[in-house]
Design an enzyme around this catalytic site. Structure first.
Site, mmCIF file in Angstrom:
data_model
loop_
_atom_site.group_PDB
_atom_site.id
_atom_site.type_symbol
_atom_site.label_atom_id
_atom_site.label_comp_id
_atom_site.label_asym_id
_atom_site.label_seq_id
_atom_site.Cartn_x
_atom_site.Cartn_y
_atom_site.Cartn_z
ATOM 1 N N HIS A 156 16.549 40.183 4.302
ATOM 2 C CA HIS A 156 17.698 39.576 3.610
ATOM 3 C C HIS A 156 17.667 38.050 3.732
ATOM 4 O O HIS A 156 18.725 37.398 3.708
ATOM 5 C CB HIS A 156 19.032 40.097 4.162
ATOM 6 C CG HIS A 156 19.177 41.581 4.092
ATOM 7 N ND1 HIS A 156 19.659 42.249 2.973
ATOM 8 C CD2 HIS A 156 18.886 42.548 5.011
ATOM 9 C CE1 HIS A 156 19.670 43.550 3.216
ATOM 10 N NE2 HIS A 156 19.203 43.758 4.445
ATOM 11 N N SER A 195 3.724 15.294 -6.361
ATOM 12 C CA SER A 195 4.812 14.620 -7.053
ATOM 13 C C SER A 195 4.356 13.292 -7.621
ATOM 14 O O SER A 195 3.534 12.589 -7.028
ATOM 15 C CB SER A 195 5.984 14.390 -6.087
ATOM 16 O OG SER A 195 6.987 13.600 -6.681
ATOM 17 N N LYS A 211 3.849 14.026 -1.011
ATOM 18 C CA LYS A 211 4.352 15.390 -1.188
ATOM 19 C C LYS A 211 3.230 16.296 -1.694
ATOM 20 O O LYS A 211 2.494 15.940 -2.604
ATOM 21 C CB LYS A 211 5.509 15.393 -2.185
ATOM 22 C CG LYS A 211 6.292 16.706 -2.240
ATOM 23 C CD LYS A 211 7.543 16.526 -3.083
ATOM 24 C CE LYS A 211 8.451 17.750 -3.017
ATOM 25 N NZ LYS A 211 7.890 18.897 -3.708
ATOM 26 N N GLU A 244 2.264 28.961 -7.312
ATOM 27 C CA GLU A 244 3.027 28.835 -8.546
ATOM 28 C C GLU A 244 2.216 29.292 -9.757
ATOM 29 O O GLU A 244 2.750 29.893 -10.691
ATOM 30 C CB GLU A 244 3.488 27.388 -8.716
ATOM 31 C CG GLU A 244 4.548 26.986 -7.679
ATOM 32 C CD GLU A 244 4.755 25.486 -7.593
ATOM 33 O OE1 GLU A 244 4.135 24.746 -8.400
ATOM 34 O OE2 GLU A 244 5.536 25.035 -6.728
#
Length: 501
Positions: free
Chosen positions: A212, A350, A356, A363
């Site tokens: 959860h 980025s 980053k 993805e």
């Protein structure tokens, strides 16, 4: 193709065809009629037609239906098509007639022209030399004799003998699909083996489990990775099931509506035997054992086998999504996320935030999953009565096989990339894993047998309120009958990852 043209004829009249094209009037007419996607059928389908037409010619030769010289010329030409030597001569759009008739005729015309060149001893250059206005097509629709009185090959009468687009196109679908699925099987197996190897590297690293999205009891990283590998083993089994669904229901021999009109009773069986025995050079295991459909009407009127097979592809995609999504979340950070995994830094993440790095491979996997799930909707819809399957024929086969093959290609490629660009270089941050284990409140679960659920819940709430560890709170309390040795054993994270007697 050249801008110069020659005149070709079919049953509907004359058409202008590029002078250097191997196809004829029917193909040119389809190119003119379907300027939709501006993308031809996938090479796998074209190559499958080559294999199929070669097997059909051999079967007709065996049965005494086709002149041996013509049959051999067709087999030679069709093999060239199967080997991908003439892909440029298959320009018909994906979004064409729903039975794939245009692609079938494209194959018939190309193979007939190649066969005629072989029989006449004329090279493609000499055959097409001269005026751009040819009154006689390369594959003579009248079957006239060549200059040396050798038989001419007709695209319908010879290459398409005993066949209809209604059974050849779906059969080519089966051949193309099983050939490409073999590649996916290899990729899925490699991904599985990589996960198993990575699991062995982190057998003794314990991390906190999560359910959860909340902290749960400990689990070894090897168990997590083995769980991923088990998903890929199931994916491997599903891929085999998809192949079986397609190998055992070959529509060839049904001709127009599944009744077998204009074909020999043994034709389909012999075609399947030749396909099963045929192998692409260097890839003998590519083809399986094809079986003639037990009911040709069903095999042509419905495409349930493809819907079933693509359902397995969707399941594989969903499994990949689970794995990629878990990995990118476990690697979130580097300081403000979970940070238990260290993903390979393969490119800047980025254009505005220096330094980053993003989980780009994960993805890309999930985007493939989106496409495959969309393709599953396409395949399913194409099989619906009133859309694709209606009466004795499915009329959405080209888009169905295009979507199916795209799913296979994307899944195969993304599995390879997932391994190469991410899994091989994936690392576990053992220090971070230990930190999170020590801070976890869910270690209290192991105290249930010692102090009971209700008392353990009080310990967990106190530890959370005071910002202390479970061990610290237990050290401050005194429970009758609970020794330090028992407490140490109960709070051993490694011990919590296995059942206890």
């Amino acid at each position: 193709m050249s801008q110069e043209t020659r005149t070709e004829r079919d049953s509907m009249g004359e058409m202008q065809v590029p002078i250097d094209a191997l196809y004829g009037a029917s193909t040119a007419r389809a190119v003119e009629n379907f300027p939709i996607a501006h993308r031809p059928m996938r090479p796998a389908v074209i190559h499958a037609f080559g294999h199929l037409k070669a097997a059909c010619a051999q079967a007709n030769k065996d049965l005494g239906k086709l002149d041996p010289e013509i049959a051999d010329a067709i087999i030679d030409a069709a093999t060239q098509v199967a080997e991908g030597k003439h892909d440029a001569h298959f320009p018909v759009d994906v979004y064409q007639t729903g039975s794939g008739t245009s692609t079938n005729m494209n194959a018939n015309e190309v193979i007939a022209n190649l066969a005629n060149q072989k029989l006449s001893g004329t090279s493609p250059e000499r055959e097409r030399a001269g005026s751009g206005d040819r009154s006689e097509p390369l594959a003579d629709a009248q079957g006239s004799q060549g200059s040396e009185h050798k038989p001419r090959v007709h695209p319908n009468d010879h290459v398409n003998m005993g066949q209809s687009s209604n059974d050849t196109f779906p059969t080519a679908m089966h051949i193309a699909a099983t050939a490409e699925l073999w590649k996916l099987r290899e990729s899925v197996d490699w991904l599985k083996r990589t996960l198993e190897q990575k699991a062995r590297s982190y057998e003794n690293v314990v991390k906190i489990g999560r359910t959860h999205l909340m902290d749960a009891t400990p689990i070894r990283f090897s168990q997590v990775l083995d769980g991923f590998a088990a998903q890929m083993q199931r994916a491997f089994d599903l891929e085999l099931a998809a192949e079986d669904a397609l190998l055992s229901n070959m529509p060839i021999g049904g001709t127009a509506v599944g009744t077998g009109i204009n074909t020999h009773p043994d034709f389909a069986r012999r075609v399947c035997e030749h396909l099963s025995n045929h192998a692409i050079p260097g890839e003998a295991e590519l083809f399986g054992v094809y079986e003639e459909a037990k009911n040709h009407v069903e095999a042509q009127a419905s495409k349930d086998a493809f819907i079933d097979a693509h359902g397995h592809l969707k399941t594989i995609a969903v499994s990949l999504s689970k794995i990629a999504n878990d990995i990118r979340h476990l690697g979130s950070g580097p300081r403000c996320g979970i940070g238990e995994l260290i993903l390979p830094a393969i490119q800047p993440g980025s254009s505005i935030m220096p330094g980053k790095v993003n989980p780009v491979i994960c993805e890309s996997v999930m985007q493939v999953v989106c496409r495959v799930i969309g393709n599953d909707a396409t395949v399913t819809t194409a099989g619906l009565g009133g859309v694709g399957s209606i009466f004795e024929l499915n009329v959405a086969m080209p888009v169905m096989i295009d979507a199916f093959l795209e799913s296979v290609e994307l899944l195969s490629n993304v599995c390879d990339v997932f391994v190469d660009k991410l899994l091989v270089g994936l690392e576990v941050d053992e220090k971070r894993c230990k930190q999170l284990i020590d801070e976890s409140l869910m270690l209290v679960t192991a105290l249930n047998p010692l102090i009971g659920y209700d008392e353990a819940a009080k310990v967990a709430k106190q530890a959370h309120a005071e910002g202390k560890t479970i061990r610290k709170i237990m050290a401050e309390k005194s429970y009758e009958g609970v020794t330090d040795a028992q407490l140490d054993e109960a709070l051993d994270p490694r011990r919590m990852t296995e059942p206890q007697a």
